[in-house]
Each structure stands twice: as structure tokens, then as C-alpha cells.
Design an enzyme around this catalytic site. Structure first.
Site, PDB file in Angstrom:
ATOM      1  N   GLU A 230       0.820  -1.321   0.177  1.00 21.46           N
ATOM      2  CA  GLU A 230       0.023  -0.019   0.117  1.00 21.46           C
ATOM      3  C   GLU A 230       0.969   1.479   0.009  1.00 21.46           C
ATOM      4  O   GLU A 230       2.000   1.318   0.699  1.00 21.46           O
ATOM      5  CB  GLU A 230      -0.809  -0.123   1.310  1.00 21.46           C
ATOM      6  CG  GLU A 230      -1.862   1.175   1.331  1.00 21.46           C
ATOM      7  CD  GLU A 230      -2.664   1.125   2.828  1.00 21.46           C
ATOM      8  OE1 GLU A 230      -3.410   1.867   2.779  1.00 21.46           O
ATOM      9  OE2 GLU A 230      -2.178   0.405   3.786  1.00 21.46           O
TER      10      GLU A 230
ATOM     11  N   LYS B  56      -9.539   2.418  -3.434  1.00 26.22           N
ATOM     12  CA  LYS B  56     -10.035   1.748  -2.392  1.00 26.22           C
ATOM     13  C   LYS B  56     -11.486   2.135  -1.938  1.00 26.22           C
ATOM     14  O   LYS B  56     -11.657   3.163  -2.047  1.00 26.22           O
ATOM     15  CB  LYS B  56      -9.016   2.002  -0.924  1.00 26.22           C
ATOM     16  CG  LYS B  56      -9.328   1.529   0.144  1.00 26.22           C
ATOM     17  CD  LYS B  56      -8.351   1.730   1.242  1.00 26.22           C
ATOM     18  CE  LYS B  56      -8.768   0.986   2.470  1.00 26.22           C
ATOM     19  NZ  LYS B  56      -7.687   1.297   3.553  1.00 26.22           N
TER      20      LYS B  56
ATOM     21  N   CYS C  18      -5.309  -2.727   2.341  1.00 24.62           N
ATOM     22  CA  CYS C  18      -5.177  -2.905   3.903  1.00 24.62           C
ATOM     23  C   CYS C  18      -6.538  -3.466   4.629  1.00 24.62           C
ATOM     24  O   CYS C  18      -6.885  -4.437   4.632  1.00 24.62           O
ATOM     25  CB  CYS C  18      -5.000  -1.229   4.265  1.00 24.62           C
ATOM     26  SG  CYS C  18      -4.515  -1.270   6.135  1.00 24.62           S
TER      27      CYS C  18
END
Length: 494
Positions: free
Chosen positions: A258, A317, A368
């Protein structure tokens, strides 16, 4: 006082069921103590559950302090207070389990009371997973990935694992106290249930695609936190990843963590991407990396994944971390920005598919915290034949969180019957097989590349087909039945 200490202890030891300890059976002991103390005093149900919750979350999510103090630059007292407040809020959920259980179980049989406890435990775990964007951390079902009962996970998912643990915990107390006449049929039923779970652990729900496995590498450059966000050292960050990757260009797919590229894609395109991409193409290697993207006109910023070495694809995301990537209820919590320093913390959620194609293989990607949400990973399936997760667990420091996070990712692989490649900035990076077992993993706080061979998988586990709704519907129906019986019993008394 001794009862309060025992409840705090019962909650605190539950953390041993999770990674890095992997003592999954401790979750049964922990919830058994909770159920025992609850049965001894129904009048203090809320307090009983609340004290247990303080022990559980106080020990299990203490890493929030590390994130705030060590990396968010929050004042020591502020970091302590925020961590305590968060623990106290989360402790409400187990408190409500026992409070509602007391209300419903007064007029039902002993074993129906056991089932109701298990159902309520799961329902409040489920509520915790989506209320205020959700915090599905320390779900006791996650601990089963390392147990002989793991076969229940690809059938009904993590929450079914939690239900099984809660049922076994309450049943343990009943078996200790009940007479032999009360135990025969329940013992037979429980034995059948456990044998079914043992048997299911050996079932392969999905099958391999292709004639050979895919060689993959996860690059962990171990970039220090202060270096990552220092613009003057950005080229050092680029070079660290390039140098590590250049030794593994025989891999089909390479994964960077990330925000491995700690700037906007348009900036990186000027800095290094064109020359590096030529190197990737010359070696027939495709790469997936974390980066920030910017939407002209709307001024929206996204935490993204971008493919290099092949056709350009971008994933933004979807599920952002509150207080980390965006500020909820800004008019209330604006003060938080003056306490904690978080780079790139005003992001927008993305939309669209979470399936990207690498080397012709459809891959379900997540960033994540998204790996904690089984339903969200499920949206990429059954189309996706592999899973990839990137994260930056440097925020957690040397705490329990990176290990717990890896265990959560392993559970997603087990639920879906898919191999997963995971890259973390400072660890723990891993290659995970379709049964949730780690094939290779990195150390923490070291620069390292882990490589493995994974198989694209096709087909669906039962969990892919019905997601969490199967177990939630079953347990909701049980709770509704108990509620109706309770109301009728109360009406009869009047």
C-alpha cells in the site's frame, strides 16, 4: 472485586487465541468463563459483559496507542485517552450480548439458552462489523483458521466460526453442571457437529486452473515512516523498490505494498515509471503497486492500486479507515486533526469492480483494512481466481496488530478457496494457500522479497455463494423464535 478481576482476566486471555499466539482453544476457555460468571449472576449481565469487553479489547487492540503516539504524533495523554475511550465503546457489544440474553433466556430450556448465547454473540459481532463503518477485528471465528474445526469457515464464514466457539464455550459449562440424563442427546449432537467440522476441513471446494502455477513475489522494502513521507527522499523510496524487484523479474507477478509509491500516479509517471515499466515488459513481468491517484475537476484523492508492465488498470479503495483516511462527522471531530498527524488523510472512497487482470488472471484486490470485511472480498468472486492484499502496517509498530491482520487475511483465503499474495511495507508479507495456510512469510522490519508459486483457482465455496447472510439469517430466526416464546411466556404469567 475478585469477580471483576476474573472477568477482566477472561477477556484479556482471549487475545491468546489470535496470532501470533495461535492458541485457538483459549477462545473457548475465555467465553466459558464469561458464560459461567453470567449464569451465576444474571442481575449484573451488562456489567459482566462490559468488564469482559474491557479485558478483551484492552489487551487485543492496545496497538491503537502505538498508531496514535508513535506514528500519529499525538500527545501521550491524548493517545492514552483515545485508546481507552475506544476500548470502552467496543466493550458495549459483549455487554449487550449478556443483557439481551438475560431478557430472552428466562423462560426457555437450558440448551435453547446455550444456542441463544451463541446466536447473540455472533449477532453483536456482526453489528460491530458494520456499525459506524465497522470494526471486524478480534472476531473469535478468525482464530479457527489454525484449528481442526476450520472446515466450517469456507461453508458459512467467519461468523459461523464465532458461533461454534461460543456454543462450545457455553456447552462446556452446561456439561460440567448438568446430570447424566441431561447430557446424553446433547453429547451425541455435539459429537456429530464436531465430526462434521473435522470432515469438512478436508474438502477441496475449488479447483486449480491452468497447467502450471504462477510465480509471484511480494516486495517488502521496509521504508521507515519518516522517510516514506519525506519528499526530498522520494527517489530513495523508488530506488529501494526497484532494486529489490530487479532481482525477481523472473516472477510472473510482483506485488508492492500500500502506497509503496508515496505520491500521485501522475507525479510518479514523470519520475520513474516509464523507464521501470520498460524493464518489466522486457522480462514479461507485471506489477501491482499502491499509489495515490487524483481526479481532476472534483479534486478527489484516492488510495489506489495501479498495474504496471501490462494494460493500465486502477483500483480505488472502497472502504476507508475512519480517522485515518477520512474524518467522519467532521463538524464533531475536527479537533482530531489538531491532535494526530496523518499524511494523506482526506481521501475519497472509490467505486467499481475490485477485480483486476494480471497475466491474464482475474485477481480480487483489496487495500489494508478492506481484508477484514469478508462480504467485500466476496464481491470479487467467483470471477477472481486469486486474491491480493496490500497494506502498510508500519502504523502499528512492533505490536500485535500486524500478526492479527495477517490472520484476518488468511481467513479470507480460507473462506473463498483462493490463494492470496500479501505485501506489507514493514511486514508481515505472505504467500497464503487456498486453505488459509502460510506458504512463505517475511520477517518484520526487514527489507525482503518473498516468492512462491500459487495456483489460480475456480469454483465457489459455499460461503462465496451465500456470504454472511446464511449464518446471520439462521441465527436471526433463532433469536426471533426465542423472543416470541419469551413474549408468550410473559403474557401467560400476567
Amino acid at each position: 472485586m475478585s469477580r471483576a478481576i476474573l472477568l477482566l482476566f477472561a477477556g484479556a486471555i482471549s487475545v491468546l487465541a489470535f496470532s501470533p499466539f495461535h492458541l485457538w482453544w483459549v477462545s473457548i476457555i475465555s467465553l466459558s468463563l464469561l458464560y459461567l460468571l453470567h449464569q451465576q449472576n444474571h442481575s449484573q449481565a451488562f456489567k459482566t459483559g462490559y468488564l469482559f469487553g474491557i479485558g478483551m479489547f484492552g489487551s487485543g487492540i492496545s496497538w491503537i496507542f502505538n498508531s496514535l503516539y508513535d506514528f500519529g504524533e499525538a500527545p501521550f495523554i491524548a493517545a492514552i485517552v483515545i485508546t481507552i475511550v475506544y476500548t470502552l465503546v467496543l466493550s458495549i457489544f459483549p455487554a449487550l450480548v449478556l443483557k439481551v440474553h438475560t431478557r430472552l433466556s428466562a423462560s426457555i430450556s437450558l440448551w435453547m439458552s446455550v444456542l441463544t448465547f451463541a446466536a447473540l454473540w455472533v449477532m453483536f459481532e456482526w453489528l460491530r462489523s458494520w456499525v459506524l463503518t465497522g470494526f471486524p477485528w478480534l472476531l473469535v471465528g478468525h482464530s479457527l483458521v489454525d484449528s481442526p474445526l476450520a472446515g466450517i469457515i469456507p461453508i458459512f464464514g467467519t461468523f459461523a466460526g464465532s458461533a461454534l466457539i461460543a456454543f462450545l464455550a457455553a456447552s462446556t459449562i452446561v456439561f460440567i453442571n448438568a446430570s447424566k440424563q441431561q447430557l446424553m442427546w446433547p453429547a451425541i449432537g455435539l459429537s456429530v457437529l464436531l465430526m462434521m467440522c473435522f470432515y469438512a476441513t478436508g474438502i477441496e471446494w475449488t479447483s486449480k486452473v491452468g497447467e502450471r502455477p504462477v510465480k509471484v513475489s511480494a516486495v517488502q522494502a521496509n521504508i521507515p515512516f519518516d522517510m516514506k513521507w519525506d519528499k526530498s527522499r522520494r527517489h530513495e523510496v523508488y530506488q529501494a523498490y526497484i532494486d529489490l524487484t530487479s532481482k525477481h523479474l523472473d516472477s510472473d507477478i510482483v506485488l508492492w505494498p500500500e502506497t509503496a509509491i508515496p505520491t500521485f500516479l501522475r507525479v510518479a509517471n514523470k519520475d520513474f515509471i516509464p523507464s521501470f515499466e520498460r524493464q518489466l515488459k522486457d522480462n514479461n513481468t507485471e506489477l501491482l503497486s499502491g499509489v495515490f491517484t487524483y481526479e481532476p475537476g472534483t479534486e478527489r484523492i484516492f488510495n489506489s492500486l495501479v498495474t504496471l508492465g501490462g494494460e493500465l488498470q486502477i483500483y480505488n479503495k472502497h472502504h476507508l479507515v475512519p480517522f485515518g483516511e477520512y474524518l467522519p462527522l467532521r463538524w464533531i471531530f475536527e479537533f482530531f486533526r489538531s491532535i494526530v498527524v496523518i499524511p494523506m488523510s482526506d481521501l475519497s472512497p472509490g467505486q467499481g469492480s475490485s477485480v483486476l487482470t494480471l497475466k491474464g488472471i482475474p485477481v480480487g484486490v483489496s487495500i489494508c483494512y478492506e481484508a477484514a470485511f469478508g462480504e467485500e472480498i466476496n464481491r470479487a468472486l467467483p470471477e477472481a481466481q486469486m486474491l491480493m492484499n496490500v497494506t502498510n502496517d508500519a502504523w502499528f509498530g512492533n505490536s500485535l496488530a500486524p500478526h492479527q491482520h495477517l490472520q484476518i487475511a488468511r481467513t479470507r483465503a480460507l473462506e473463498t478457496g483462493r490463494y492470496m499474495l500479501r505485501a506489507a511495507n514493514t511486514g508481515v508479507s505472505a504467500v497464503i494457500d487456498s486453505n488459509g495456510q502460510v506458504m512463505a512469510e517475511s520477517g518484520q522490519f526487514v527489507d525482503q522479497v518473498i516468492t512462491g508459486e500459487v495456483w489460480p483457482m475456480r469454483g465457489s465455496t459455499p460461503f462465496i455463494i451465500w456470504g454472511n447472510w446464511a449464518i446471520i439469517s439462521i441465527l436471526s430466526a433463532l433469536i426471533l423464535l426465542v423472543f416470541v416464546r419469551s413474549r408468550r411466556a410473559n403474557s401467560g404469567e400476567k
